[in-house]
Design a protein around this motif. Structure first.
Motif, PDB file in Angstrom:
ATOM      1  N   ASN A  73      41.826  -5.374  43.561  1.00 55.49           N
ATOM      2  CA  ASN A  73      41.954  -5.713  42.089  1.00 55.49           C
ATOM      3  C   ASN A  73      41.994  -4.112  41.414  1.00 55.49           C
ATOM      4  N   ASP A  74      42.148  -3.029  41.834  1.00 63.96           N
ATOM      5  CA  ASP A  74      42.111  -1.794  41.148  1.00 63.96           C
ATOM      6  C   ASP A  74      40.626  -1.812  40.092  1.00 63.96           C
ATOM      7  N   HIS A  75      39.696  -1.919  40.838  1.00 65.68           N
ATOM      8  CA  HIS A  75      38.443  -1.878  39.917  1.00 65.68           C
ATOM      9  C   HIS A  75      38.526  -2.643  38.646  1.00 65.68           C
ATOM     10  N   THR A 126      41.535  -3.648  36.900  1.00 62.41           N
ATOM     11  CA  THR A 126      42.670  -2.928  35.943  1.00 62.41           C
ATOM     12  C   THR A 126      43.761  -3.922  36.413  1.00 62.41           C
ATOM     13  N   ASN A 127      43.874  -4.738  35.510  1.00 59.92           N
ATOM     14  CA  ASN A 127      45.151  -5.718  35.834  1.00 59.92           C
ATOM     15  C   ASN A 127      46.515  -5.101  35.021  1.00 59.92           C
ATOM     16  N   TRP A 142      47.736  -5.897  32.134  1.00 59.54           N
ATOM     17  CA  TRP A 142      47.464  -5.684  30.692  1.00 59.54           C
ATOM     18  C   TRP A 142      46.575  -4.145  30.675  1.00 59.54           C
ATOM     19  N   GLY A 143      45.577  -3.888  31.602  1.00 60.41           N
ATOM     20  CA  GLY A 143      44.953  -2.722  31.482  1.00 60.41           C
ATOM     21  C   GLY A 143      45.821  -1.543  31.647  1.00 60.41           C
ATOM     22  N   LEU A 144      46.733  -1.545  32.625  1.00 59.04           N
ATOM     23  CA  LEU A 144      47.646  -0.562  33.035  1.00 59.04           C
ATOM     24  C   LEU A 144      48.569  -0.307  31.631  1.00 59.04           C
ATOM     25  N   LEU A 151      48.054  -1.048  28.350  1.00 61.53           N
ATOM     26  CA  LEU A 151      47.334  -0.541  27.417  1.00 61.53           C
ATOM     27  C   LEU A 151      46.952   1.035  27.712  1.00 61.53           C
ATOM     28  N   MET A 152      46.671   1.137  28.825  1.00 59.00           N
ATOM     29  CA  MET A 152      46.623   2.643  29.273  1.00 59.00           C
ATOM     30  C   MET A 152      47.672   3.599  29.019  1.00 59.00           C
TER      31      MET A 152
END
Length: 93
Positions: free
Chosen positions: A4-6, A8-9, A11-13, A15-16
């Motif tokens: 699960n990329d630490h 980061t789903n 939405w996290g990507l 927002l980044m």
């Protein structure tokens, strides 16, 4: 371990990505504003008024200066001075 990329789903990507675009957009805007400010600085100190544009030298004075420098002789000076005073100069335009 790296599932699960630490955490980061999607939405996290997203927002980044938006945050990075905002950051670089602000950097570009700041650079543009600094350059505009440096280019548009007034030529006179703050609190003072700029000097008025220099006035044009009258034609008779220019003619007298040319005569004084020796660019024209006395006959040409008198002829041009008479022409200036009579108003029969070359047509404008």
């Amino acid at each position: 371990m790296y599932w699960n990329d630490h955490g980061t789903n999607g939405w996290g990507l997203g927002l980044m990505a938006v945050g990075m675009l905002l950051f670089w957009g602000l950097v570009v805007v700041a650079i543009v504003l600094v350059v505009r400010h440096l280019v548009q600085t007034p030529q006179h100190p703050p609190g003072t008024h700029p000097a008025p544009p220099p006035e044009r030298t009258p034609p008779e004075q220019l003619l007298a200066e040319r005569f004084a420098r020796g660019e024209i002789d006395a006959d040409e000076y008198r002829h041009r001075l008479d022409t200036l005073r009579s108003g029969d100069g070359p047509p404008a335009g």
